[in-house]
Design a protein around this motif. Structure first.
Motif: not given
Ligand code: FA5
Length: 345
Positions: A122-130
């Motif tokens: 997240a700190s590198m701009g990645f969103a978490t998806i399931e």
């Protein structure tokens, strides 16, 4: 009759004195004053006496009844008090004693690791998806450039499920989190920066580093100019932050139908310090991820023009990363349900 009254009183008073429970007092009351009681019988017989006798005996009988009633009342109160006192003596509580400590549960090591990984990404701009664990054959294989009868399908033997009556597709337990690359790109335009953590399944023999169900963490970054250099920078930063030290990474050329070029990402074995152990199969390296540049056919399957975009994708084995981080020697411990293992986290 007078004598009889005196006898009833004497007997009843004696019984009251000897009574030891409130229930006994009730018994005595019934025997003396109840419907068929001794004193009640005398009061009933008054009507057969002469007026003179009725007056004296009647008065006497009433006096005795009042005396008995008041002795019964007093004795009952006394017995109830002493029985309460004896219960209190038996069942006392020491309110100053320290309470019982409530055992607190902890998060499963995999959950802990996933939360940490999500926050680093997240700190590198990645969103978490399931995504779904029950997948269709199309998303797990075909759309990822693995057509039916392609030998690459052997790499991911899985558990097939019964086809639903109204479904065209065959269903299976997903063998990797890569199907979410397609699902996400189908409904989103670039630039894309996502991770997809989740459980995956393999139909294969288990050993210290292989299980039939484990967690993967997929990553996908797509834009106009994404390169392997971006991947290396991100992955090295991720592992170094996760393990809180500089980690040696090795990229080995490999093959995945959905990436071109493809590589395996190995990290130096933290358990044995590269001396060789059962986890790294004596090699000093542990394979933690597969990765590569997204194949043009995958972009096409998702509806993108492969000439306009490029990107990288990776799929990490979360259990193996947790084994490194927490120094766990056998992957099968994660699903063993063994409290001696779980209590350590
Ligand atoms: C894949 O599953 C690819 N989907 C990864 C990928 C994604 C490649 C995106 C390219 C682009 P592979 O089968 O190698 O690849 O599994 C990825 C990781 O899962 C492995 O590096 C390993 O860490 C872990 N893994 C594989 N099989 C097992 C197993 N049986 N038990 C535990 N972990 C496993």
């Amino acid at each position: 009759m007078k004598n009889e009254l005196a006898k009833i009183y004497a007997n009843t008073a004696d019984a009251i004195t000897k009574a030891e429970t409130p229930e006994k007092i009730e018994e005595i009351r019934i025997e003396c004053l109840g419907r068929k009681g001794a004193l009640t019988a005398i009061l009933r017989a008054l009507k057969d006496l002469t007026a003179e006798e009725r007056k004296t005996i009647g008065e006497e009988a009433n006096k005795i009844r009042q005396k008995i009633e008041s002795r019964l009342r007093e004795k009952k109160i006394e017995l109830e008090r002493t029985s309460r006192e004896s219960i209190l003596k038996k069942e006392w509580i020491d309110v100053t004693r320290p309470g019982k400590q409530i055992k607190k549960g902890t998060l499963h090591p995999i959950t802990q690791l996933l939360r940490e990984a999500e926050s680093i990404f997240a700190s590198m701009g990645f969103a978490t998806i399931e995504g779904p664990e029950v997948e269709t054959e199309y998303y797990n294989f075909d759309a990822l450039n693995i057509p039916e009868n392609h030998p690459a399908r052997d790499m991911w033997d899985t558990f097939w499920l019964k086809k639903l009556d109204n479904s065209e597709d065959r269903l299976l337990l997903r063998t990797h989190t890569s199907p979410m690359q397609i699902r996400y790109m189908e409904s989103h335009n670039p630039p894309i920066r996502i991770i997809v953590p989740g459980r995956v399944y393999r139909y294969e023999a288990t050993d210290a580093s292989h299980d039939i169900q484990f967690y993967q963490l997929e990553g996908l970054m797509v834009d106009k100019n994404i390169s392997i250099a971006n991947f290396k920078a991100i992955i090295r930063l991720f592992f170094s932050r996760l393990f809180e030290k500089e980690i040696t990474i090795r990229l080995r050329p490999s093959f995945f139908p959905f990436t071109e070029p493809s590589f395996e990402v190995d990290i130096s074995c933290i358990i044995c310090g590269q001396k060789g152990c059962s986890v790294c199969k004596q090699s000093g390296w542990l394979e933690l991820a597969g990765a590569g540049m997204v194949h043009p056919n995958v972009f096409k399957a998702a509806g993108y023009n492969p000439k306009e975009v490029q990107g990288f994708a990776f799929g990490m084995g979360v259990n193996r990363i947790a084994m490194m981080k927490y120094k766990i020697p056998d992957i099968r411990l994660f699903h063993s349900g063994d409290l001696r293992f779980l209590k350590q986290f």
